[in-house]
Design a protein around this motif. Structure first.
Motif, PDB file in Angstrom:
ATOM      1  N   TRP A  34       0.815  -1.218   0.000  1.00 49.88           N
ATOM      2  CA  TRP A  34       0.000   0.000   0.000  1.00 49.88           C
ATOM      3  C   TRP A  34       0.851   1.272   0.000  1.00 49.88           C
ATOM      4  O   TRP A  34       0.623   2.186   0.795  1.00 49.88           O
ATOM      5  CB  TRP A  34      -0.979  -0.003   1.172  1.00 49.88           C
ATOM      6  CG  TRP A  34      -0.352  -0.369   2.474  1.00 49.88           C
ATOM      7  CD1 TRP A  34       0.151   0.493   3.409  1.00 49.88           C
ATOM      8  CD2 TRP A  34      -0.146  -1.680   2.986  1.00 49.88           C
ATOM      9  NE1 TRP A  34       0.669  -0.206   4.462  1.00 49.88           N
ATOM     10  CE2 TRP A  34       0.499  -1.554   4.234  1.00 49.88           C
ATOM     11  CE3 TRP A  34      -0.431  -2.956   2.509  1.00 49.88           C
ATOM     12  CZ2 TRP A  34       0.850  -2.648   5.001  1.00 49.88           C
ATOM     13  CZ3 TRP A  34      -0.079  -4.044   3.290  1.00 49.88           C
ATOM     14  CH2 TRP A  34       0.539  -3.889   4.510  1.00 49.88           C
ATOM     15  N   ALA A  36       2.096   4.983  -0.983  1.00 49.05           N
ATOM     16  CA  ALA A  36       1.400   6.195  -1.429  1.00 49.05           C
ATOM     17  C   ALA A  36       1.917   6.600  -2.805  1.00 49.05           C
ATOM     18  O   ALA A  36       3.093   6.390  -3.132  1.00 49.05           O
ATOM     19  CB  ALA A  36       1.640   7.322  -0.427  1.00 49.05           C
ATOM     20  N   THR A  77      -8.278   6.316   3.382  1.00 49.61           N
ATOM     21  CA  THR A  77      -6.938   6.207   3.968  1.00 49.61           C
ATOM     22  C   THR A  77      -5.861   5.887   2.932  1.00 49.61           C
ATOM     23  O   THR A  77      -4.857   6.545   2.871  1.00 49.61           O
ATOM     24  CB  THR A  77      -6.908   5.194   5.123  1.00 49.61           C
ATOM     25  OG1 THR A  77      -5.600   5.161   5.660  1.00 49.61           O
ATOM     26  CG2 THR A  77      -7.294   3.808   4.721  1.00 49.61           C
ATOM     27  N   SER A  78      -6.044   4.850   2.124  1.00 48.00           N
ATOM     28  CA  SER A  78      -5.027   4.470   1.136  1.00 48.00           C
ATOM     29  C   SER A  78      -5.587   3.446   0.178  1.00 48.00           C
ATOM     30  O   SER A  78      -6.690   2.947   0.356  1.00 48.00           O
ATOM     31  CB  SER A  78      -3.781   3.917   1.830  1.00 48.00           C
ATOM     32  OG  SER A  78      -4.095   2.712   2.494  1.00 48.00           O
TER      33      SER A  78
END
Length: 84
Positions: A34, A36, A77-78
């Motif tokens: 995950w 960014a 959130t992601s």
């Protein structure tokens, strides 16, 4: 060539192959990670737009699954990326 043979011969743009290799390097044993988008852009020396295009290329070609993740309060959130 090993496990990258399929992606190398896929005909995908170089940006997509680079991002795939980046995700593969950071994936856990479930083939998920995950990172960014700004982190990927900085570490790969690409723009955020190029990273987004590469991710879409990989999803469209069936090499990647992208799931949005949310907090308990419903805020974003992601993204969870899973290599297929």
């Amino acid at each position: 060539m090993g496990y990258f043979q399929t992606i190398y011969s896929s005909g995908l743009p170089h940006r997509a192959i680079t991002v795939y290799m980046y995700l593969h390097d950071r994936a856990d044993r479930d083939k998920s990670c995950w990172p960014a988008i700004p982190t990927m852009a900085r570490e790969l020396g690409m723009s955020r737009s190029t990273i987004k295009r590469a991710l879409n290329d990989l999803v469209d070609a069936g090499y990647l699954k992208k799931d949005c993740r949310y907090r308990e309060n419903g805020s974003y959130t992601s993204n969870l990326y899973t290599l297929l």
